[in-house]
Design an enzyme around this catalytic site. Sequence first.
Site, mmCIF file in Angstrom:
data_model
loop_
_atom_site.group_PDB
_atom_site.id
_atom_site.type_symbol
_atom_site.label_atom_id
_atom_site.label_comp_id
_atom_site.label_asym_id
_atom_site.label_seq_id
_atom_site.Cartn_x
_atom_site.Cartn_y
_atom_site.Cartn_z
ATOM 1 N N LYS A 22 20.190 -3.403 18.988
ATOM 2 C CA LYS A 22 19.132 -2.941 18.069
ATOM 3 C C LYS A 22 17.757 -3.166 18.680
ATOM 4 O O LYS A 22 16.926 -2.258 18.713
ATOM 5 C CB LYS A 22 19.235 -3.720 16.753
ATOM 6 C CG LYS A 22 18.011 -3.618 15.853
ATOM 7 C CD LYS A 22 18.154 -4.352 14.544
ATOM 8 C CE LYS A 22 17.589 -5.715 14.568
ATOM 9 N NZ LYS A 22 16.139 -5.860 14.449
ATOM 10 N N ASN A 23 17.507 -4.378 19.194
ATOM 11 C CA ASN A 23 16.140 -4.724 19.612
ATOM 12 C C ASN A 23 15.761 -4.135 20.962
ATOM 13 O O ASN A 23 14.593 -4.168 21.342
ATOM 14 C CB ASN A 23 15.946 -6.244 19.584
ATOM 15 C CG ASN A 23 15.993 -6.758 18.147
ATOM 16 O OD1 ASN A 23 15.862 -5.989 17.199
ATOM 17 N ND2 ASN A 23 16.227 -8.042 17.981
ATOM 18 N N CYS A 117 11.808 -8.500 8.781
ATOM 19 C CA CYS A 117 12.402 -9.630 8.047
ATOM 20 C C CYS A 117 11.322 -10.625 7.640
ATOM 21 O O CYS A 117 10.371 -10.881 8.378
ATOM 22 C CB CYS A 117 13.416 -10.337 8.946
ATOM 23 S SG CYS A 117 14.874 -9.361 9.253
ATOM 24 N N ARG A 122 4.009 -13.387 10.649
ATOM 25 C CA ARG A 122 4.417 -12.666 11.864
ATOM 26 C C ARG A 122 3.156 -12.056 12.474
ATOM 27 O O ARG A 122 2.893 -10.876 12.380
ATOM 28 C CB ARG A 122 5.482 -11.637 11.529
ATOM 29 C CG ARG A 122 6.765 -12.305 10.994
ATOM 30 C CD ARG A 122 7.955 -11.392 10.915
ATOM 31 N NE ARG A 122 8.534 -11.119 12.229
ATOM 32 C CZ ARG A 122 9.694 -10.441 12.369
ATOM 33 N NH1 ARG A 122 10.307 -9.962 11.317
ATOM 34 N NH2 ARG A 122 10.185 -10.202 13.574
ATOM 35 N N ASP A 307 17.900 -15.576 16.406
ATOM 36 C CA ASP A 307 18.641 -14.581 15.610
ATOM 37 C C ASP A 307 20.102 -14.965 15.412
ATOM 38 O O ASP A 307 20.837 -14.260 14.734
ATOM 39 C CB ASP A 307 18.553 -13.197 16.272
ATOM 40 C CG ASP A 307 17.138 -12.659 16.208
ATOM 41 O OD1 ASP A 307 16.848 -11.683 16.927
ATOM 42 O OD2 ASP A 307 16.318 -13.233 15.469
ATOM 43 N N ARG A 399 20.386 -2.685 8.212
ATOM 44 C CA ARG A 399 19.294 -2.397 9.155
ATOM 45 C C ARG A 399 19.740 -2.648 10.585
ATOM 46 O O ARG A 399 19.218 -2.044 11.520
ATOM 47 C CB ARG A 399 18.080 -3.295 8.867
ATOM 48 C CG ARG A 399 17.286 -2.930 7.643
ATOM 49 C CD ARG A 399 16.051 -3.794 7.548
ATOM 50 N NE ARG A 399 15.340 -3.835 8.807
ATOM 51 C CZ ARG A 399 14.645 -4.897 9.244
ATOM 52 N NH1 ARG A 399 14.581 -5.988 8.524
ATOM 53 N NH2 ARG A 399 14.015 -4.853 10.396
HETATM 54 C C1 EPZ Z 1 11.658 -9.982 17.942
HETATM 55 O O1 EPZ Z 1 10.674 -10.130 16.924
HETATM 56 C C2 EPZ Z 1 12.928 -9.564 17.239
HETATM 57 N N1 EPZ Z 1 12.709 -8.307 16.541
HETATM 58 C C3 EPZ Z 1 13.356 -10.644 16.246
HETATM 59 O O2 EPZ Z 1 14.639 -10.264 15.768
HETATM 60 C C4 EPZ Z 1 13.507 -11.981 16.956
HETATM 61 O O3 EPZ Z 1 13.741 -12.991 15.989
HETATM 62 C C5 EPZ Z 1 12.248 -12.307 17.753
HETATM 63 O O4 EPZ Z 1 11.895 -11.212 18.623
HETATM 64 C C6 EPZ Z 1 12.438 -13.556 18.609
HETATM 65 O O5 EPZ Z 1 13.493 -13.362 19.498
HETATM 66 C C7 EPZ Z 1 12.716 -7.173 17.261
HETATM 67 O O6 EPZ Z 1 12.888 -7.172 18.464
HETATM 68 C C8 EPZ Z 1 12.510 -5.892 16.490
HETATM 69 P P1 EPZ Z 1 8.176 -12.612 18.723
HETATM 70 P P2 EPZ Z 1 9.116 -10.303 17.333
HETATM 71 O O7 EPZ Z 1 6.922 -11.860 18.910
HETATM 72 O O8 EPZ Z 1 8.843 -9.545 18.571
HETATM 73 C C9 EPZ Z 1 4.885 -15.796 17.452
HETATM 74 C C10 EPZ Z 1 16.285 -9.609 14.276
HETATM 75 O O9 EPZ Z 1 16.959 -10.282 13.491
HETATM 76 N N2 EPZ Z 1 3.911 -14.718 17.742
HETATM 77 O O10 EPZ Z 1 9.025 -12.933 19.905
HETATM 78 O O11 EPZ Z 1 8.312 -10.048 16.119
HETATM 79 C C11 EPZ Z 1 5.721 -15.492 16.219
HETATM 80 O O12 EPZ Z 1 5.058 -15.915 15.043
HETATM 81 C C12 EPZ Z 1 14.801 -9.878 14.396
HETATM 82 O O13 EPZ Z 1 16.743 -8.715 15.037
HETATM 83 C C13 EPZ Z 1 2.561 -15.021 17.714
HETATM 84 O O14 EPZ Z 1 2.160 -16.163 17.446
HETATM 85 O O15 EPZ Z 1 9.082 -11.875 17.660
HETATM 86 C C14 EPZ Z 1 6.962 -16.295 16.486
HETATM 87 O O16 EPZ Z 1 6.735 -17.650 16.126
HETATM 88 C C15 EPZ Z 1 14.311 -10.923 13.428
HETATM 89 N N3 EPZ Z 1 1.673 -14.026 17.995
HETATM 90 C C16 EPZ Z 1 7.129 -16.224 18.007
HETATM 91 O O17 EPZ Z 1 5.840 -15.850 18.506
HETATM 92 C C17 EPZ Z 1 2.073 -12.752 18.304
HETATM 93 O O18 EPZ Z 1 1.205 -11.902 18.565
HETATM 94 C C18 EPZ Z 1 8.149 -15.229 18.499
HETATM 95 O O19 EPZ Z 1 7.818 -13.971 17.936
HETATM 96 C C19 EPZ Z 1 3.456 -12.460 18.326
HETATM 97 C C20 EPZ Z 1 4.366 -13.466 18.043
#
Ligand code: EPZ
Length: 424
Positions: A22-23, A117, A122, A307, A399
């Site tokens: 998916k991702n 989610c 976020r 995840d 989803r």
């Molecule tokens: C991706 O989300 C995935 N979603 C998430 O999977 C997954 O949990 C996550 O990566 C971590 O592996 C998709 O790929 C569509 P991040 P993303 O940016 O990109 C902080 C699922 O179940 N952060 O890696 O939104 C954030 O708050 C979903 O498939 C900032 O601080 O996650 C978090 O603590 C749920 N500033 C950490 O980084 C930013 O600008 C990781 O977030 C961006 C993120």
Amino acid sequence: MDKFVVHGPCRLSGKVNISGAKNAALAILPATLLVDGSCHIENVPDISDIRAYLEILESLGSKITKISNNEYIIDNSNISSAIASYELTSKFRASYYLLGALIGKFNDVQISLPGGCNLGARPIDQHIKAFEKLGASVEVLRGNVYAKRTTTLKGTSIFFDVVSVGATINAILAATLSDGVTTIENPAKEPHIVDVANFLNSAGAKIKGAGTDIIKITGVNSLKQVSSYSVIPDQIEAGTFMVAATATKGDITINNCIPKHMEPITAKLVEAGAIVEEFETSIRVKMDSVPNPINVKTMPYPGFPTDMQPQISTLATIANGTSVIIENIWESRFQYTDELAKMGADISAHASTAIIKGVKSLYGSPVKCHDLRAGASMIIAGLIADGTTEVYEIQHILRGYENIVDKFTALGAKIEFVPDNSQK
Ligand code: EPZ
């Protein structure tokens, strides 16, 4: 409300085929916006987030030919707009990749702040940092993100304060057609990031180091059509079935997967007492005892994936001891523990830590899905519980998991989809 009804306990056995990731697919679809010409994409998971993304691309002017539920030809040569509607982009998280893809080709881009989610805050500050370092100006106003540029983006060096999957992918998308060389330090290294880079390179991009600590992108003028690209298998779907097999003392073989991507999950399940055999494109998981308690800290890849946190916590509810689960990525990813407690789990979660005291067994109960992975965990809990579990809010599961009822049924689970007739 539509629901899944799960009858437990049961032992899973047999074979299951894993769908495309998916991702990875949710990043490759917007990445096709950078390509002059058509892209033939295979092994696309048939899930609602993908269907939503295809609708967004069509709203921008994309020409999409559906070969099958898992295969599309996407031609974005005549994209006419860089403004994606709130109704479409607010449904899920990955819509923010439109910013990185469209700012590579258009001077003005507008998308609504993404949904996704409910895992706590976020933020997108790291995405904005990357775009601004490349020369774009970004403003967040009234729920929309506006990205503007006056000329082609310029290569630069980007250092992420936080390891972010989304920001890493967005920086790659925005830098691909820029002038000059961009280096990204402290990037995320998940398999889906490597897959997006491989897709773009198959179209003529020059991206090196995806999956390592430094990614180097040499900007190119254009990308050529992609005759065939297959999305990698979904490591989290595979991991979900691995945990389900362990929790139900089953014996299953998971086909169409990449065992290396599951290493952190495999290591934890072996600690719990599972027997895991790895083959080239499949993995066999057997379990014939009560699981050992486990301690888990979620980390960016190659650490234990966030995840998979709800799934491994569900396994821990029936362990022969106390497990400690620490969630280091998301500030609010333990909401599902209230549902497990309804099923008899002895689980106390506070802030980023859950303490889980194993019990002999869970019992069936009506529960709801708080998010995608928590939803999959409710199914696992229903498979190990004594009695019937009704799983509500299943739109979260749909989803991200293709044909999940058929896949679990083929493994011997007693699970059915029950539509809400009162909606008629
Ligand atoms: C991706 O989300 C995935 N979603 C998430 O999977 C997954 O949990 C996550 O990566 C971590 O592996 C998709 O790929 C569509 P991040 P993303 O940016 O990109 C902080 C699922 O179940 N952060 O890696 O939104 C954030 O708050 C979903 O498939 C900032 O601080 O996650 C978090 O603590 C749920 N500033 C950490 O980084 C930013 O600008 C990781 O977030 C961006 C993120």
